[in-house]
Scaffold this active site. Structure first.
Site, short mmCIF file in Angstrom:
data_model
loop_
_atom_site.label_atom_id
_atom_site.label_comp_id
_atom_site.label_asym_id
_atom_site.label_seq_id
_atom_site.Cartn_x
_atom_site.Cartn_y
_atom_site.Cartn_z
N ARG A 64 -11.29 3.25 -3.02
CA ARG A 64 -11.74 3.16 -4.46
C ARG A 64 -13.52 3.18 -4.56
NH1 ARG A 64 -7.56 -1.46 -6.19
NH2 ARG A 64 -5.71 -0.48 -5.41
N LYS B 174 5.61 0.99 0.14
CA LYS B 174 5.12 0.21 -0.78
C LYS B 174 5.71 0.05 -2.07
CE LYS B 174 0.65 -0.19 -3.30
NZ LYS B 174 -0.88 -0.19 -3.04
N GLU C 274 -6.77 -4.06 4.26
CA GLU C 274 -6.35 -2.84 3.63
C GLU C 274 -7.55 -2.35 2.92
OE1 GLU C 274 -3.05 -2.43 1.33
OE2 GLU C 274 -3.55 -0.88 0.12
C1 3PG Z 1 -2.93 -2.14 -4.59
O1 3PG Z 1 -3.48 -1.25 -4.65
O2 3PG Z 1 -1.86 -2.45 -3.70
C2 3PG Z 1 -2.86 -3.27 -5.81
O3 3PG Z 1 -4.15 -2.69 -6.59
C3 3PG Z 1 -3.10 -4.49 -5.57
O4 3PG Z 1 -2.86 -5.15 -6.69
P1 3PG Z 1 -3.34 -6.31 -7.20
O5 3PG Z 1 -4.79 -5.97 -7.58
O6 3PG Z 1 -2.85 -6.85 -8.43
O7 3PG Z 1 -3.40 -7.39 -6.12
#
Ligand code: 3PG
Length: 221
Positions: A46, A130, A42
């Site tokens: 960002r 999600k 994924e």
């Molecule tokens: C996401 O976008 O799914 C989250 O930022 C993932 O969360 P994590 O960085 O706590 O694993």
């Protein structure tokens, strides 16, 4: 098509969430994940490298499940799909993003954390979302309660999930897969430490395969 991307995600059970710092790292990173047993990535919007990274991976490795993450607008959804993303994931539910994905016939997982947001997703005919931010919102106990009224609706939790707690989410019948940035953490990518990414992918899969998610012995294959 939408159903097959979600079905593939459900088969894999884990989706590595990544912030690609440089498009040149995208393909070696995806290959490291696959070598570790997770043929999926994924790529989050960002970093400015996201679309180019998706294009590089989807173009060269059409067999991988390539999702676009942190998609915050319909325009970004279009950009992601043009680049080759087979699944669009967002931290929240924006109906413009959902509608664009439905138009483009690409799978979409909007983020939900409340019953009202699940109802919004259901209103667009979706049967999965999600669950974010999973740990901060209340973890597996909260998700079990949230899922209660929505029989058949499926969740892909992320946010604070790693090898120590992933199995607790996957034990819920409503959970198809977990997302985690632990496998390809930003610090590892900054250091270009793809060997550690591959090792973490392998560890994550081993934990999910272990009975009750118990930790694999250190150094175990
Ligand atoms: C996401 O976008 O799914 C989250 O930022 C993932 O969360 P994590 O960085 O706590 O694993």
């Amino acid at each position: 098509m939408a159903a097959s991307a979600l079905d593939r995600l459900a088969e894999l059970r884990v989706m590595p969430v990544v912030e690609v710092p440089d498009p040149a790292l995208a393909l070696p990173l995806a290959d490291a994940l696959r070598a570790g047993g997770i043929p999926a990535i994924e790529v989050t919007f960002r970093t400015p490298a996201a679309a180019a990274a998706i294009e590089a991976i989807a173009g060269a490795r059409p067999d991988l499940l390539v999702a676009a993450g942190t998609v915050l607008s319909a325009e970004q959804a279009s950009l992601a799909v043009r680049a080759g993303a087979g699944l669009v994931i967002s931290p929240g539910i924006d109906l413009a993003v959902v509608d664009r994905c439905l138009e483009l016939a690409v799978g979409v997982l909007p983020g939900v954390a409340t019953p009202t947001e699940v109802l919004m997703a259901l209103g667009r005919g979706l049967d999965a979302a999600k669950f974010f931010p999973a740990e901060a919102a209340g973890g597996p106990a909260y998700l079990r309660a949230l899922a209660g009224p929505f029989r058949g609706f499926r969740f892909a939790p992320s946010g604070g999930i790693g090898p120590d707690n992933a199995a607790r989410y996957l034990a819920l019948p409503s959970v198809i897969a977990v997302g985690t940035s632990w496998v390809a953490a930003p610090g590892l990518l900054a250091a270009r430490d793809l060997a550690e990414v591959e090792r973490r992918a392998r560890e994550m899969v081993a934990r999910l395969d272990a009975p009750n998610g118990t930790p694999a012995a250190p150094g175990a294959p």
